[in-house]
Scaffold this motif. Structure first.
Motif, PDB file in Angstrom:
ATOM      1  N   LEU A 256       8.868   7.313  -1.731  1.00 14.27           N
ATOM      2  CA  LEU A 256       7.456   6.225  -1.976  1.00 14.27           C
ATOM      3  C   LEU A 256       6.784   6.608  -0.912  1.00 14.27           C
ATOM      4  O   LEU A 256       7.015   7.828   0.552  1.00 14.27           O
ATOM      5  CB  LEU A 256       8.385   4.515  -0.384  1.00 14.27           C
ATOM      6  CG  LEU A 256       9.114   4.163  -1.491  1.00 14.27           C
ATOM      7  CD1 LEU A 256       9.138   2.194  -0.373  1.00 14.27           C
ATOM      8  CD2 LEU A 256       8.328   3.272  -3.323  1.00 14.27           C
ATOM      9  N   ILE A 257       5.338   6.600  -1.408  1.00 16.25           N
ATOM     10  CA  ILE A 257       4.741   7.026  -0.168  1.00 16.25           C
ATOM     11  C   ILE A 257       2.991   7.160  -0.521  1.00 16.25           C
ATOM     12  O   ILE A 257       2.562   5.679  -0.450  1.00 16.25           O
ATOM     13  CB  ILE A 257       3.785   8.368  -1.723  1.00 16.25           C
ATOM     14  CG1 ILE A 257       4.640   9.607  -1.820  1.00 16.25           C
ATOM     15  CG2 ILE A 257       2.592   9.536  -0.474  1.00 16.25           C
ATOM     16  CD1 ILE A 257       3.982  10.533  -3.452  1.00 16.25           C
ATOM     17  N   SER A 258       3.005   6.489   1.649  1.00 25.29           N
ATOM     18  CA  SER A 258       2.013   5.365   2.087  1.00 25.29           C
ATOM     19  C   SER A 258       0.975   6.067   0.851  1.00 25.29           C
ATOM     20  O   SER A 258       0.182   7.022   1.363  1.00 25.29           O
ATOM     21  CB  SER A 258       2.150   5.861   3.389  1.00 25.29           C
ATOM     22  OG  SER A 258       1.220   5.038   4.331  1.00 25.29           O
ATOM     23  N   ILE A 259      -0.185   5.224   0.948  1.00 24.79           N
ATOM     24  CA  ILE A 259      -1.465   5.322   1.045  1.00 24.79           C
ATOM     25  C   ILE A 259      -2.793   6.015   1.682  1.00 24.79           C
ATOM     26  O   ILE A 259      -3.120   6.571   1.529  1.00 24.79           O
ATOM     27  CB  ILE A 259      -2.055   4.271  -0.305  1.00 24.79           C
ATOM     28  CG1 ILE A 259      -1.543   4.166  -1.471  1.00 24.79           C
ATOM     29  CG2 ILE A 259      -3.914   4.152  -0.496  1.00 24.79           C
ATOM     30  CD1 ILE A 259      -1.575   2.379  -1.979  1.00 24.79           C
ATOM     31  N   GLN A 260      -1.466   5.496   3.102  1.00 21.93           N
ATOM     32  CA  GLN A 260      -2.956   6.208   4.595  1.00 21.93           C
ATOM     33  C   GLN A 260      -2.324   6.977   5.036  1.00 21.93           C
ATOM     34  O   GLN A 260      -1.092   7.689   5.024  1.00 21.93           O
ATOM     35  CB  GLN A 260      -2.585   4.864   5.116  1.00 21.93           C
ATOM     36  CG  GLN A 260      -3.608   5.168   6.740  1.00 21.93           C
ATOM     37  CD  GLN A 260      -3.367   3.917   7.470  1.00 21.93           C
ATOM     38  OE1 GLN A 260      -2.814   3.202   7.394  1.00 21.93           O
ATOM     39  NE2 GLN A 260      -3.881   3.962   8.706  1.00 21.93           N
TER      40      GLN A 260
ATOM     41  N   ARG B 249       0.671  -1.057  -0.126  1.00 20.19           N
ATOM     42  CA  ARG B 249       0.092   0.234  -0.085  1.00 20.19           C
ATOM     43  C   ARG B 249       0.712   1.582  -0.072  1.00 20.19           C
ATOM     44  O   ARG B 249       0.714   1.943   0.888  1.00 20.19           O
ATOM     45  CB  ARG B 249      -1.369  -0.099   1.267  1.00 20.19           C
ATOM     46  CG  ARG B 249      -1.539  -1.289   1.244  1.00 20.19           C
ATOM     47  CD  ARG B 249      -3.194  -1.170   1.859  1.00 20.19           C
ATOM     48  NE  ARG B 249      -3.765   0.070   2.278  1.00 20.19           N
ATOM     49  CZ  ARG B 249      -5.174   0.003   1.044  1.00 20.19           C
ATOM     50  NH1 ARG B 249      -5.106  -0.791   0.040  1.00 20.19           N
ATOM     51  NH2 ARG B 249      -5.295   1.694   0.787  1.00 20.19           N
ATOM     52  N   VAL B 250       2.245   1.242  -0.891  1.00 17.42           N
ATOM     53  CA  VAL B 250       2.978   2.453  -1.009  1.00 17.42           C
ATOM     54  C   VAL B 250       2.444   2.711  -2.652  1.00 17.42           C
ATOM     55  O   VAL B 250       2.107   2.091  -3.115  1.00 17.42           O
ATOM     56  CB  VAL B 250       3.982   2.425  -0.855  1.00 17.42           C
ATOM     57  CG1 VAL B 250       3.691   2.687   1.050  1.00 17.42           C
ATOM     58  CG2 VAL B 250       4.985   0.864  -0.902  1.00 17.42           C
ATOM     59  N   ASN B 251       2.706   3.877  -2.790  1.00 16.81           N
ATOM     60  CA  ASN B 251       3.431   4.488  -4.454  1.00 16.81           C
ATOM     61  C   ASN B 251       4.592   4.589  -4.635  1.00 16.81           C
ATOM     62  O   ASN B 251       4.976   5.141  -3.760  1.00 16.81           O
ATOM     63  CB  ASN B 251       2.782   5.047  -4.851  1.00 16.81           C
ATOM     64  CG  ASN B 251       0.694   4.291  -4.939  1.00 16.81           C
ATOM     65  OD1 ASN B 251       0.877   3.868  -4.990  1.00 16.81           O
ATOM     66  ND2 ASN B 251      -0.255   5.831  -4.535  1.00 16.81           N
ATOM     67  N   LEU B 252       4.706   3.710  -6.357  1.00 15.83           N
ATOM     68  CA  LEU B 252       6.029   4.675  -6.079  1.00 15.83           C
ATOM     69  C   LEU B 252       5.975   6.191  -7.244  1.00 15.83           C
ATOM     70  O   LEU B 252       6.043   5.158  -7.731  1.00 15.83           O
ATOM     71  CB  LEU B 252       7.588   3.974  -6.417  1.00 15.83           C
ATOM     72  CG  LEU B 252       8.519   3.627  -7.836  1.00 15.83           C
ATOM     73  CD1 LEU B 252       9.417   4.003  -6.204  1.00 15.83           C
ATOM     74  CD2 LEU B 252       9.252   2.861  -7.831  1.00 15.83           C
ATOM     75  N   LYS B 253       7.435   6.832  -6.697  1.00  8.86           N
ATOM     76  CA  LYS B 253       6.736   8.555  -7.491  1.00  8.86           C
ATOM     77  C   LYS B 253       7.759   8.928  -8.098  1.00  8.86           C
ATOM     78  O   LYS B 253       8.821   8.666  -6.892  1.00  8.86           O
ATOM     79  CB  LYS B 253       5.532   9.138  -6.950  1.00  8.86           C
ATOM     80  CG  LYS B 253       4.253   8.365  -6.191  1.00  8.86           C
ATOM     81  CD  LYS B 253       3.863   9.327  -7.407  1.00  8.86           C
ATOM     82  CE  LYS B 253       2.523   9.699  -7.424  1.00  8.86           C
ATOM     83  NZ  LYS B 253       1.450   9.486  -8.521  1.00  8.86           N
ATOM     84  N   GLU B 254       7.968   9.145  -9.038  1.00  7.74           N
ATOM     85  CA  GLU B 254       9.132   9.911  -9.419  1.00  7.74           C
ATOM     86  C   GLU B 254       9.053  11.458  -9.358  1.00  7.74           C
ATOM     87  O   GLU B 254       8.364  12.338  -9.791  1.00  7.74           O
ATOM     88  CB  GLU B 254       9.788   9.652 -11.307  1.00  7.74           C
ATOM     89  CG  GLU B 254      11.273  10.387 -11.276  1.00  7.74           C
ATOM     90  CD  GLU B 254      11.403  10.367 -12.742  1.00  7.74           C
ATOM     91  OE1 GLU B 254      12.502  10.142 -13.218  1.00  7.74           O
ATOM     92  OE2 GLU B 254      10.739   9.523 -13.774  1.00  7.74           O
ATOM     93  N   ILE B 255       9.741  11.889  -8.593  1.00  7.43           N
ATOM     94  CA  ILE B 255       9.618  13.411  -8.239  1.00  7.43           C
ATOM     95  C   ILE B 255      10.855  14.246  -8.382  1.00  7.43           C
ATOM     96  O   ILE B 255      10.707  15.607  -8.962  1.00  7.43           O
ATOM     97  CB  ILE B 255       9.814  13.881  -6.303  1.00  7.43           C
ATOM     98  CG1 ILE B 255      11.118  12.743  -5.819  1.00  7.43           C
ATOM     99  CG2 ILE B 255       9.359  12.915  -5.497  1.00  7.43           C
ATOM    100  CD1 ILE B 255      11.431  13.739  -4.560  1.00  7.43           C
TER     101      ILE B 255
END
Length: 310
Positions: free
Chosen positions: A116-120, A101-107
């Motif tokens: 990594l961004i937690s969905i919660q 439940r985490v998303n990998l994002k290129e910032i």
């Protein structure tokens, strides 16, 4: 004259596997410069294995909250399969979202930095884990001061607000440690904040801005509501900030829809990603992996999965 070392040639396990004895010993073997080597064959099993390793790698690296470099992923995990980086990272992204439940994002596309961004969402109003809530609460205070002051805030203004909360530079706090180091070093390295010198200022003065991570883990609307809750006001009382926050909400929603449609159209039909199963150590029954291996119990997952594919 043997000029093999001039090319820094490295032979992959797959390439070595298909050489006969004479070729391995160097007889009749044609050395190919690293930059002109033929691409390795696309082996789905190997690509998935690298993706599984990348999942573990990203979860471990994320513990510091410092953005992860693409170059480090290539060097430490993907290695000779660099030409398949887009597919490997997409497979890893899919597993991270479904299992943890985490998303990998290129910032930062220029520097190729990922987070990594937690969905919660935490109670602090920013995406993160529960154990980080005190620091995230302090961060929300700083972000709100920056936003309410026209998207930048002089360091003196930040400390004026923090002193009202009992926080002073050079004084160690029981929760935050040395606060100056936290906000000018840790939050900056984690890309929550930017800390820049005011041009031509003498003596030197510094300003704070939102960092790239903050734009992904929270929003100006959430920060505005946080400030309103503290001030006991309505968001519309700050008309300019409210309009800006609404505009950013609309833009973010449009980007999210476009990204979701692109992923569904391009990746999902062709990836053939196998499920990642975890088994109960006592009964052997399959359970939801995120219940057995939650993000905040990474060490237990890492030990259990170290010798297995996910």
């Amino acid at each position: 004259m043997d000029r093999r070392n001039d090319y820094d040639y490295k032979m992959s396990p797959l390439q070595s596997k298909h050489l006969n004895g004479d070729e391995r010993s160097g007889v009749n073997y044609r050395w190919i410069p690293w930059g002109r080597r033929p691409p390795l064959p696309r082996d789905v099993a190997i690509l998935q294995e690298r993706a599984n390793k990348l999942v573990k790698y990203l979860l471990v690296k994320d513990q510091t909250k410092i953005p992860i470099k693409r170059s480090d992923m290539l060097k430490d995990v993907i290695q000779e399969y660099d030409e398949y980086f887009p597919e490997i990272i997409e497979r890893a992204s899919y597993a991270l979202e479904k299992m943890f439940r985490v998303n990998l994002k290129e910032i930062d596309k220029q520097s190729s930095l990922y987070i990594l961004i937690s969905i919660q969402e935490s109670s602090a109003g920013i995406l993160g884990t529960t154990k980080d809530t005190p620091k995230l609460g302090l961060l929300m205070v700083i972000l709100s001061v920056i936003f309410m002051n026209g998207n930048k805030a002089n360091e003196a203004v930040i400390w004026e607000v923090l002193r009202k909360l009992g926080l002073r530079p050079g004084v160690r706090h029981s929760l935050f440690g040395e606060v100056r180091k936290l906000i000018t070093d840790e939050f900056v390295k984690q890309k929550y904040l930017e800390y820049k010198r005011v041009p031509n200022s003498r003596p030197p003065e510094y300003e704070f801005f939102w960092g790239l991570r903050s734009y992904h883990e929270t929003s100006k609307m959430k920060v505005l509501k946080f400030a309103c809750k503290v001030q006991k006001k309505d968001p519309k009382d700050w008309a300019a900030q409210y309009r800006e926050a609404v505009e950013m909400e609309v833009q973010a929603a449009a980007v999210a829809v476009a990204e979701a449609e692109a992923r569904a159209e391009v990746y999902f039909p062709c990836l053939q990603i196998p499920p990642m199963n975890c088994s109960s150590p006592s009964h052997g029954a399959k359970v939801h992996p995120w219940n057995l291996c939650p993000h905040n119990s990474l060490s237990r997952y890492y030990q259990s999965a170290e010798g297995n594919t996910l």
